[in-house]
Scaffold this motif. Structure first.
Motif, mmCIF file in Angstrom:
data_model
loop_
_atom_site.group_PDB
_atom_site.id
_atom_site.type_symbol
_atom_site.label_atom_id
_atom_site.label_comp_id
_atom_site.label_asym_id
_atom_site.label_seq_id
_atom_site.Cartn_x
_atom_site.Cartn_y
_atom_site.Cartn_z
ATOM 1 N N LEU A 617 38.920 36.567 31.221
ATOM 2 C CA LEU A 617 38.084 37.535 31.933
ATOM 3 C C LEU A 617 39.054 38.551 32.552
ATOM 4 O O LEU A 617 39.700 38.267 33.560
ATOM 5 C CB LEU A 617 37.249 36.853 33.011
ATOM 6 C CG LEU A 617 36.030 37.635 33.530
ATOM 7 C CD1 LEU A 617 35.078 36.723 34.293
ATOM 8 C CD2 LEU A 617 36.436 38.814 34.413
ATOM 9 N N GLY A 618 39.171 39.707 31.891
ATOM 10 C CA GLY A 618 40.189 40.655 32.292
ATOM 11 C C GLY A 618 41.554 40.004 32.136
ATOM 12 O O GLY A 618 41.877 39.439 31.093
ATOM 13 N N TYR A 619 42.355 40.035 33.178
ATOM 14 C CA TYR A 619 43.669 39.397 33.131
ATOM 15 C C TYR A 619 43.605 37.914 33.463
ATOM 16 O O TYR A 619 44.605 37.207 33.327
ATOM 17 C CB TYR A 619 44.606 40.064 34.144
ATOM 18 C CG TYR A 619 44.985 41.483 33.801
ATOM 19 C CD1 TYR A 619 45.166 41.900 32.475
ATOM 20 C CD2 TYR A 619 45.195 42.419 34.807
ATOM 21 C CE1 TYR A 619 45.521 43.200 32.173
ATOM 22 C CE2 TYR A 619 45.557 43.725 34.520
ATOM 23 C CZ TYR A 619 45.712 44.112 33.196
ATOM 24 O OH TYR A 619 46.070 45.385 32.895
ATOM 25 N N ALA A 620 42.468 37.438 33.939
ATOM 26 C CA ALA A 620 42.355 36.058 34.422
ATOM 27 C C ALA A 620 41.814 35.132 33.338
ATOM 28 O O ALA A 620 41.199 35.561 32.353
ATOM 29 C CB ALA A 620 41.444 36.012 35.639
ATOM 30 N N PHE A 643 43.011 34.600 41.585
ATOM 31 C CA PHE A 643 42.485 35.591 40.645
ATOM 32 C C PHE A 643 41.118 36.131 41.067
ATOM 33 O O PHE A 643 40.543 36.975 40.384
ATOM 34 C CB PHE A 643 42.366 34.989 39.240
ATOM 35 C CG PHE A 643 43.680 34.644 38.608
ATOM 36 C CD1 PHE A 643 44.537 35.638 38.160
ATOM 37 C CD2 PHE A 643 44.073 33.322 38.463
ATOM 38 C CE1 PHE A 643 45.755 35.324 37.582
ATOM 39 C CE2 PHE A 643 45.290 32.996 37.885
ATOM 40 C CZ PHE A 643 46.140 33.994 37.446
ATOM 41 N N THR A 644 40.596 35.665 42.190
ATOM 42 C CA THR A 644 39.219 35.976 42.559
ATOM 43 C C THR A 644 38.987 37.470 42.734
ATOM 44 O O THR A 644 38.006 38.025 42.226
ATOM 45 C CB THR A 644 38.851 35.243 43.865
ATOM 46 O OG1 THR A 644 39.080 33.843 43.698
ATOM 47 C CG2 THR A 644 37.396 35.487 44.224
ATOM 48 N N VAL A 645 39.859 38.127 43.454
ATOM 49 C CA VAL A 645 39.653 39.546 43.726
ATOM 50 C C VAL A 645 39.660 40.342 42.425
ATOM 51 O O VAL A 645 38.809 41.219 42.200
ATOM 52 C CB VAL A 645 40.727 40.066 44.703
ATOM 53 C CG1 VAL A 645 40.648 41.586 44.820
ATOM 54 C CG2 VAL A 645 40.547 39.420 46.072
ATOM 55 N N GLY A 646 40.598 40.056 41.543
ATOM 56 C CA GLY A 646 40.668 40.780 40.277
ATOM 57 C C GLY A 646 39.434 40.558 39.427
ATOM 58 O O GLY A 646 38.908 41.513 38.815
ATOM 59 N N VAL A 647 38.954 39.331 39.349
ATOM 60 C CA VAL A 647 37.749 39.040 38.571
ATOM 61 C C VAL A 647 36.546 39.781 39.156
ATOM 62 O O VAL A 647 35.742 40.384 38.430
ATOM 63 C CB VAL A 647 37.489 37.519 38.539
ATOM 64 C CG1 VAL A 647 36.091 37.215 38.028
ATOM 65 C CG2 VAL A 647 38.530 36.829 37.675
ATOM 66 N N TYR A 648 36.438 39.763 40.475
ATOM 67 C CA TYR A 648 35.326 40.464 41.124
ATOM 68 C C TYR A 648 35.365 41.954 40.819
ATOM 69 O O TYR A 648 34.339 42.572 40.473
ATOM 70 C CB TYR A 648 35.384 40.212 42.629
ATOM 71 C CG TYR A 648 34.368 40.982 43.427
ATOM 72 C CD1 TYR A 648 33.034 40.587 43.466
ATOM 73 C CD2 TYR A 648 34.748 42.108 44.173
ATOM 74 C CE1 TYR A 648 32.104 41.286 44.217
ATOM 75 C CE2 TYR A 648 33.826 42.807 44.928
ATOM 76 C CZ TYR A 648 32.505 42.396 44.948
ATOM 77 O OH TYR A 648 31.584 43.096 45.687
#
Length: 818
Positions: A617-620, A643-648
């Motif tokens: 999911l994106g970079y995560a 990775f939460t902030v990036g996924v959000y």
């Protein structure tokens, strides 16, 4: 023998000779368990019990708690005959009055709840209230409640009577003995050390009152309570006050009254309390009081003079300032600690110890003897707290607010304000910047809703609150577009080992022996066939499972699982809640949004409902669990915290063209109730079985290993009366009223049950409730259709349509859509 002639061993050692400790001893002995030693460091009742006001009010927030108080009143009325010692029990009834329209609405709701729980109650006018309590002025009152079954007792006499009853049945009570240490072996009780020697014991019961937290720390058990000053006065005699005068409660003035020797006891619960004992409670604080504090008492005195003007010309005979212990949520602590086996607690009674002691003592004695609660005790179960709730600074700040909750307005969805923010997800600041209005559960800051205006706060009321439209927009987006819920507060338990599957499968009612990548919704049942929890089990590998359960259930579920694992099994359980966030992407457009940020195939064939896969999911890299609690297509994304902030951010950017928006727990609650999904501690309790809850599909009677509770559940299937109790969905026929839960349900004009959960169903255009119906015959669709149904909302009856299967997507097609 040790020291002063004490036995060197006993089956049960009870620490604390207040009313609760004596009640536990009494009830254990009544059950035939007589090898009991109760140890009191001073004299019986010398700690908090002796200066308690002695009020006994029956009605509590849950039916189970009300039943315990009703047992107390029955016990107190009969105890003198059994022991020959007076208890001071008098069933004088109680009057509760309202100064405001909101308080009167609350009392009308209370009356409906009382009727649903079988408690006698009458709604009375101000004039009728004065007839029952002639010395008060009523010009400013809106009305009141009369509860004839309430009463009062003498705490010291009652304690002595319970102690005598315990002795008569074989218990031994020893005063002047201080416990200095709790002894354990392999995290299990082995005895106590006292200032007169050691006693080996199989079970130790901590009823040490204000000292209970310190006693718990002796063996590493968390007992989160804190002392606060509690004040009342006793007046000289007042004309018109007689021994038959009912108890009077004036919650808008934070005050209560009862008769004592022709005068009045007047006390209360001021809005902001004074914590006490930050540096520990002195060992010899026996029959002692704290200094008078008229400044702290001023708000209570002013309100008392308004209610009873004669007090202005009446002298004060005594000022009592006696500290009592309070817990973080105003409910007491009961049960076996998760940290130490066979170490039980009965403490933290929040100025309700006299009323609660009879029922709580019996419930704890039965828990000790049976090895598990014999009724629904979740509201007071010590496992509802975690170790961080025992932080002394946090407790000090929280208790300032908790004492005042006794008479604070119990608004629907009321949040506590003190000692916050506490636990925060990685998205806390981002959601706050988007006008999130936060609530708290198990310490977690959780977005209840997203306000239209910056700085908005919840405006409480019994009708629609100020967030109604904002939540409606979130609800609509979940049904028609796509939303993101931050559900990072979910508890997550990792179970591993070569026996993990066999052990879990024997404990879970559903069959979790499925292929890796499958997800199973299941219940944990007790030996009575009732729910101890409901949860989702994700099989990640042959020997590895991730359990997702409710925010408040981590400690309790962990304890239940570990106690049910076989001693020699190769299985390991780790609470990994803090390692993972959960972002729930829900709504018809959720597949399109997720597909734009992953290369994984999200089609029904490649990713069917009820499965979990590791996806990019994106970079995560995250775990995606295709499951829903709102009744729509969606995925629960289990994301490593870092990775939460990036996924959000990726989800919000990808969802912009699809109308994505954040959604909070108020919308989640409305969506799940509209869909008829059950919730633990609301519809699912230790006294409700999967059959009664309509969740028989989540039980596998055929799996070879069986499961805990199977025998009881099979017996229930053959019991023709078992389904006289059912969980039923009801939708009001008018779209205007707002339900909150706790209302009574009527069938053909007679009370037959209560609302367990309620919210406004924006898709159905009316308030929706999940109710527990207790009928005289089997509850079927035909039975529901042939009778007339109403819900009592603060004295007004509203027609309701009942359903065993929700009218919204009754066959569950939407979550499985292509």
């Amino acid at each position: 023998m040790v020291g002063t002639g004490l036995p060197d061993r006993a089956q049960y050692v009870i620490i604390g000779g207040g009313i609760v400790g004596c009640s536990v001893a009494y009830h254990l002995a009544r059950l035939g368990h007589t090898d009991i030693v109760l140890l009191e460091q001073g004299q019986l009742s010398c700690g908090t019990t002796w200066h308690a006001a002695g009020l006994v009010g029956q009605l509590r927030s849950t039916p189970a708690m009300t039943n315990l108080i009703r047992y107390s009143t029955q016990l107190y009325s009969e105890l003198e005959k059994e022991t020959g010692l007076a208890t001071g029990w008098m069933q004088c009834g109680s009057v509760t009055v309202a100064r405001s329209d909101d308080r009167m609405t609350m009392l009308l709701r209370t009356a409906a709840a009382a009727r649903a729980q079988g408690v006698d109650v009458d709604v009375i006018t101000p004039g009728e209230a004065r007839d029952k309590w002639p010395v008060m002025q009523v010009d400013d009152l809106k009305g009141g409640l009369w509860m004839p079954g309430d009463g009062k007792a003498n705490p010291t006499d009652l304690t002595q009577s319970l102690a005598k009853g315990a002795r008569r049945h074989g218990a031994r009570i020893v005063e002047g003995i201080q416990v200095t240490d709790i002894l354990t072996e392999n995290n299990q009780i082995s005895g106590v050390e006292t200032d007169h020697g050691r006693i080996q014991a199989e079970v130790v019961v901590n009823c040490a009152g204000q000292w209970a937290r310190r006693v718990g720390r002796m063996c590493g058990a968390n007992v989160p309570l804190h002392s606060a000053e509690h004040m009342y006065i006793v007046t000289e005699q007042i004309e018109g006050v007689n021994p038959d005068l009912p108890v009077l409660r004036d919650p808008d003035g934070y005050i209560y009254f009862k008769e004592e020797t022709g005068g009045l006891v007047m006390g209360g619960f001021e809005p902001e309390a004074k914590p006490w004992g930050m540096n520990g409670i002195p060992d010899n604080f026996f029959f002692q009081l704290l200094p008078d504090d008229w400044d702290q008492f001023e708000i209570l005195m002013e309100n008392a003079l308004t209610r009873v003007p004669q007090m202005a010309q009446t002298g004060v005979r005594e000022f009592y300032n006696g500290p009592e212990s309070f817990t973080p949520d105003n409910n007491y602590l009961l049960g076996e600690t998760p940290e130490v086996k066979n170490f039980f607690v009965g403490a933290g009674f929040n100025s309700m110890g006299i009323a609660s002691a009879g029922g709580a003592g019996r419930a704890l004695a039965e828990w000790i003897v049976e090895g598990a609660p014999t009724m629904d005790l979740f509201a007071v179960d010590i496992r509802r707290f975690a170790d961080f709730n025992n932080n002394p600074t946090w407790l000090h700040d929280r208790v300032k607010e908790v004492l005042g909750l006794h008479y604070a307005m119990p608004w629907p969805n009321r949040e506590l304000d003190s000692a916050r923010p506490f636990r925060r997800s990685p998205l806390y600041d981002r959601l706050a910047a988007k006008n999130a209005v936060f609530g708290s559960k198990m310490g977690w800051e959780r977005a209840n809703y997203f306000a239209f205006e910056e700085g908005e706060k919840t405006e409480y009321g019994f009708g629609r609150q100020n967030w109604h439209e904002a939540v409606g927009a979130e609800h609509k987006a979940a049904r028609e577009a796509v939303v993101v819920f931050d559900q990072s507060s979910f508890a997550k338990l990792l179970v591993q080992g070569k026996d993990a599957c066999s052990q879990l499968n024997r404990i879970c009612a559903g069959n979790i022996d499925v292929a890796p990548g499958r997800t199973v919704y299941t219940g944990l049942l007790n030996n009575r066939g009732g729910f101890e929890s409901d949860l989702t089990v994700l099989r990640l590998k042959l020997d590895e499972f991730l359990i997702i359960t409710g925010s408040a259930q981590a400690v309790r579920d962990t304890d239940w699982l570990r106690k049910n694992f076989e001693p020699d099994a190769h299985v390991f359980l780790t609470d990994v809640t803090s390692s993972w966030s959960v972002l729930s992407l829900m709504g018809p457009a959720s597949r399109k949004v997720l597909a734009s940020v992953t290369q994984s195939d999200l089609s029904n064939d490649a990713f069917p409902f009820g499965t979990v896969q590791k996806i990019d999911l994106g970079y995560a890299t995250v775990l995606a669990n295709r499951m829903t609690y709102v009744g729509e297509l969606g995925w629960e994304l289990i994301v490593p915290v870092e990775f939460t902030v990036g996924v959000y951010e990726d989800l919000m950017q990808a969802g912009e063209q699809h109308g994505i928006r954040d959604a909070g727990y108020y919308a989640l609650e409305g969506l799940r109730i509209e869909k008829g999904f059950r919730a633990w501690s609301r519809e699912l309790t230790p006294d409700i079985t999967p059959l009664q809850a309509g969740l028989g599909f989540a039980v596998d009677f055929e799996k070879p290993c069986g499961f805990v509770g199977k025998e009881a559940l099979l017996a229930s299937k053959s019991d023709p009366k078992h389904l006289n109790t059912r969980i039923v969905q009801m939708v009001l026929q008018s779209g205007l009223p707002q339900l909150w839960g706790g209302e009574s349900v009527l069938c053909n004009g007679s009370v037959i049950g209560e609302v367990r959960s309620a919210a406004y169903g924006h898709t159905l255009g009316a308030a929706v409730a999940l109710v527990q119906v207790n009928a005289s015959r089997k509850v079927t669709a035909e039975y529901l259709a042939e009778n007339s149904w109403e819900i009592d909302l603060a004295g007004e009856r509203h027609k309701a349509s009942p359903y065993l299967r929700t009218p919204y997507d009754p066959h569950g097609a939407r979550p499985r859509s292509s």
